[in-house]
Design an enzyme around this catalytic site. Sequence first.
Site, PDB file in Angstrom:
ATOM      1  CB  CYS A 114      49.814 -59.323  73.651  1.00 31.89           C
ATOM      2  SG  CYS A 114      49.426 -58.350  75.102  1.00 31.89           S
ATOM      3  CG  HIS A 244      47.605 -58.121  70.622  1.00 33.33           C
ATOM      4  ND1 HIS A 244      46.590 -58.617  71.409  1.00 33.33           N
ATOM      5  CD2 HIS A 244      48.232 -57.169  71.373  1.00 33.33           C
ATOM      6  CE1 HIS A 244      46.608 -58.007  72.570  1.00 33.33           C
ATOM      7  NE2 HIS A 244      47.585 -57.117  72.578  1.00 33.33           N
ATOM      8  CG  ASN A 274      45.264 -55.548  74.959  1.00 34.85           C
ATOM      9  OD1 ASN A 274      45.349 -56.778  74.944  1.00 34.85           O
ATOM     10  ND2 ASN A 274      46.315 -54.750  74.913  1.00 34.85           N
TER      11      ASN A 274
HETATM   12  O1  UT7 Z   1      48.768 -55.495  74.636  1.00 33.66           O
HETATM   13  C1  UT7 Z   1      49.965 -54.821  74.843  1.00 33.66           C
HETATM   14  C2  UT7 Z   1      50.178 -53.870  73.761  1.00 33.66           C
HETATM   15  N1  UT7 Z   1      49.788 -52.552  74.189  1.00 33.66           N
HETATM   16  C3  UT7 Z   1      49.541 -51.612  73.296  1.00 33.66           C
HETATM   17  O2  UT7 Z   1      49.554 -51.860  72.129  1.00 33.66           O
HETATM   18  C4  UT7 Z   1      49.325 -50.186  73.765  1.00 33.66           C
HETATM   19  C5  UT7 Z   1      49.953 -49.223  72.796  1.00 33.66           C
HETATM   20  N2  UT7 Z   1      49.726 -47.853  73.176  1.00 33.66           N
HETATM   21  C6  UT7 Z   1      48.532 -47.255  73.020  1.00 33.66           C
HETATM   22  O3  UT7 Z   1      47.590 -47.880  72.560  1.00 33.66           O
HETATM   23  C7  UT7 Z   1      48.401 -45.798  73.381  1.00 33.66           C
HETATM   24  O4  UT7 Z   1      49.677 -45.293  73.719  1.00 33.66           O
HETATM   25  C8  UT7 Z   1      47.419 -45.550  74.565  1.00 33.66           C
HETATM   26  C9  UT7 Z   1      45.983 -45.790  74.089  1.00 33.66           C
HETATM   27  C10 UT7 Z   1      47.740 -46.477  75.716  1.00 33.66           C
HETATM   28  C11 UT7 Z   1      47.535 -44.108  75.049  1.00 33.66           C
HETATM   29  O5  UT7 Z   1      47.295 -43.217  73.973  1.00 33.66           O
HETATM   30  P1  UT7 Z   1      48.282 -41.980  73.743  1.00 33.66           P
HETATM   31  O6  UT7 Z   1      47.770 -41.248  72.591  1.00 33.66           O
HETATM   32  O7  UT7 Z   1      49.671 -42.547  73.631  1.00 33.66           O
HETATM   33  O8  UT7 Z   1      48.069 -41.143  75.050  1.00 33.66           O
HETATM   34  P2  UT7 Z   1      49.130 -40.690  76.155  1.00 33.66           P
HETATM   35  O9  UT7 Z   1      49.509 -41.853  77.016  1.00 33.66           O
HETATM   36  O10 UT7 Z   1      50.232 -39.918  75.511  1.00 33.66           O
HETATM   37  O11 UT7 Z   1      48.276 -39.679  76.994  1.00 33.66           O
HETATM   38  C12 UT7 Z   1      47.831 -38.444  76.420  1.00 33.66           C
HETATM   39  C13 UT7 Z   1      47.011 -37.727  77.448  1.00 33.66           C
HETATM   40  C14 UT7 Z   1      47.714 -37.561  78.781  1.00 33.66           C
HETATM   41  O12 UT7 Z   1      47.340 -36.317  79.313  1.00 33.66           O
HETATM   42  P3  UT7 Z   1      48.337 -35.063  79.244  1.00 33.66           P
HETATM   43  O13 UT7 Z   1      49.582 -35.521  79.957  1.00 33.66           O
HETATM   44  O14 UT7 Z   1      48.553 -34.836  77.774  1.00 33.66           O
HETATM   45  O15 UT7 Z   1      47.571 -33.987  79.924  1.00 33.66           O
HETATM   46  C15 UT7 Z   1      47.114 -38.659  79.629  1.00 33.66           C
HETATM   47  O16 UT7 Z   1      47.127 -38.357  81.010  1.00 33.66           O
HETATM   48  O17 UT7 Z   1      45.814 -38.467  77.715  1.00 33.66           O
HETATM   49  C16 UT7 Z   1      45.692 -38.681  79.125  1.00 33.66           C
HETATM   50  N3  UT7 Z   1      45.024 -39.947  79.341  1.00 33.66           N
HETATM   51  C17 UT7 Z   1      43.706 -40.061  79.417  1.00 33.66           C
HETATM   52  N4  UT7 Z   1      42.710 -39.164  79.315  1.00 33.66           N
HETATM   53  C18 UT7 Z   1      41.446 -39.627  79.427  1.00 33.66           C
HETATM   54  C19 UT7 Z   1      45.604 -41.173  79.489  1.00 33.66           C
HETATM   55  N5  UT7 Z   1      44.639 -42.099  79.661  1.00 33.66           N
HETATM   56  C20 UT7 Z   1      43.454 -41.440  79.622  1.00 33.66           C
HETATM   57  C21 UT7 Z   1      42.130 -41.856  79.744  1.00 33.66           C
HETATM   58  N6  UT7 Z   1      41.156 -40.919  79.618  1.00 33.66           N
HETATM   59  N7  UT7 Z   1      41.792 -43.145  79.922  1.00 33.66           N
END
Ligand code: UT7
Length: 330
Positions: A114, A244, A274
Amino acid sequence: MYTISIRSTGYVLPEKIITNDDMSSIVDTSDEWIYSRTGIHSRRFVGEEQSAVSMATEAARKALLSSGISKEEIGVVLVATLSGDYATPSVACMVQQSLDLPKDIPVMDVNAACSGFCYALETARALLLAANDKQRPYGLIIGTEELSKLLDMTDRNTCVLFGDGAGAVVIEAGEGDASDYASVLGADGGDAILCPGVGREDAHIKMNGKEVFRFAVKILPSCIRKLQEKTGTREEDIDWFVCHQANARIIDHVVRSLKANDARFFRNMEHLGNTSGASIPLALGEMDEKHLLSPGQRLMLIGFGSGLTWGGILLKYAGPVCRNERELPI
Ligand code: UT7
């Protein structure tokens, strides 16, 4: 100071719009979850007839058409991508052939995920400086991604985040003011984002989202501050910050931590998701189309991503070359 500025832009998006509701019919997710965590409502996925190469070619053709220059004046062609059609030839060489671009110039892909578009801009500046060819002071810099082919459509942690598309710019190199150009590039060798090569059975993007989020909210303000130090500019000297487009919450954090003016931070992840190496040139293409760019503006472009890499570029938008009134750009 040897600088580059942007002369023109072009972009291409696949026709197929995939909404968050569409995603919720594939994995256990919802529009509410995706939008509130990322600011993404929909993304584009290529159909049968398109690919990273075909989108790159079309975006480049558009940028060239609106630049006001002849393709004979192009001194370098670089493509930022991690999802090219083939391991070799590069996307850049395939675009060169399709558009019949000059042959005795450097033509290659740059993979810094990215951050790739920022890496490609600084690489192009260095190559144009080394060539010092007065007949060919222009560069064609493209970002293209077909990430849909690298998604595991059973992994809700990643498949809802990414999209496809391509953007391109024509740049011009030459002498400029020290406040008109600076770059900051770096990498730390982490594997928080991982994707085995195309063709492998497990060729899917895997990501430790939280780790990348923490990295992003630190590195973006740091890049912005370093670019300002290098150029002696302040926030009000920058017309647009084009980060980005990974997550709206990351940009919100950056705006808050710099106490910056949110209106100067362009965002389009809502309808594109993204798009990795394509995200910054796609943003520039949309800004141009919306008449948000005008000659003389200073832009700060900041990428971050797999590697983990980061790249910041401060440069000017110069607008199309207009050699005489009869030769207005298309
Ligand atoms: O281009 C490369 C650069 N990449 C980035 O900048 C990504 C940076 N990171 C992020 O944008 C965020 O970390 C994400 C959007 C990817 C994830 O958000 P988060 O607030 O960090 O969520 P998480 O991964 O901690 O997940 C929280 C919960 C989990 O459930 P439990 O374990 O709390 O029960 C996940 O399983 O959300 C769940 N979850 C979802 N639920 C519904 C993860 N993905 C999804 C989904 N829909 N698509």
